[in-house]
Design an enzyme around this catalytic site. Structure first.
Site: not given
Ligand code: THU
Length: 135
Positions: A44-45, A55, A57, A92
């Site tokens: 995630n960035i 995210c 994914e 998500c």
């Molecule tokens: N996040 C993801 O990378 N993937 C998900 O499916 C759930 C949420 C990240 C987004 C954000 O940077 C952090 O988790 C908190 O929501």
């Protein structure tokens, strides 16, 4: 359709540790296994403009797609505060929709936990989905 779930999860964990998440401190990593064994991973960035966050994914799947690949075989992911994985971190809603665009409904999604993993599919995570077949 056999593959090394632990190995794919290890790639997700390695990607997770590269997360740029100074705002939430929640690190997530994802790794897609392709039919020929190639792995595309991502983290995630986040951004000072919070809504611009991406995210893990989607980082990983966009890397694969932009590399001309569509042959997704499995996905593994894990996440937790500062990279400490405890409970399962499921994709998500936005990521489920993006995965739905490119991956088979029955593709395995391996979600890391403290002591192992849980296995699910997009069919379970996104029932009655809207997809390109509905257009
Ligand atoms: N996040 C993801 O990378 N993937 C998900 O499916 C759930 C949420 C990240 C987004 C954000 O940077 C952090 O988790 C908190 O929501």
């Amino acid at each position: 359709m056999s593959y090394d779930r632990e190995g794919l999860l290890a790639a997700a964990r390695e990607a997770m540790m590269k997360a740029y998440a100074p705002y939430s401190n929640f690190y997530v990593g994802a790794a897609y296994l392709m039919e020929d064994g190639t792995i595309y991973s991502g983290c995630n960035i986040e951004n000072a403009s919070y809504g611009a966050a991406n995210c893990a994914e989607r980082t990983a799947i966009f890397k694969a797609i932009s590399d001309g690949r569509r042959d997704f075989k499995a996905l593994a992911l894990c996440g937790g505060p500062k990279g400490v994985v405890d409970k399962a971190c499921y994709p998500c809603g936005i990521c489920r929709q993006v995965i739905n665009e490119f991956c088979d409904k029955d593709m395995e999604i391996v979600v890391g936990t403290k002591d192992g993993y849980e296995v699910t599919t997009l069919a379970e995570l996104l029932p009655h989905s809207f997809s390109k077949d509905d257009l």
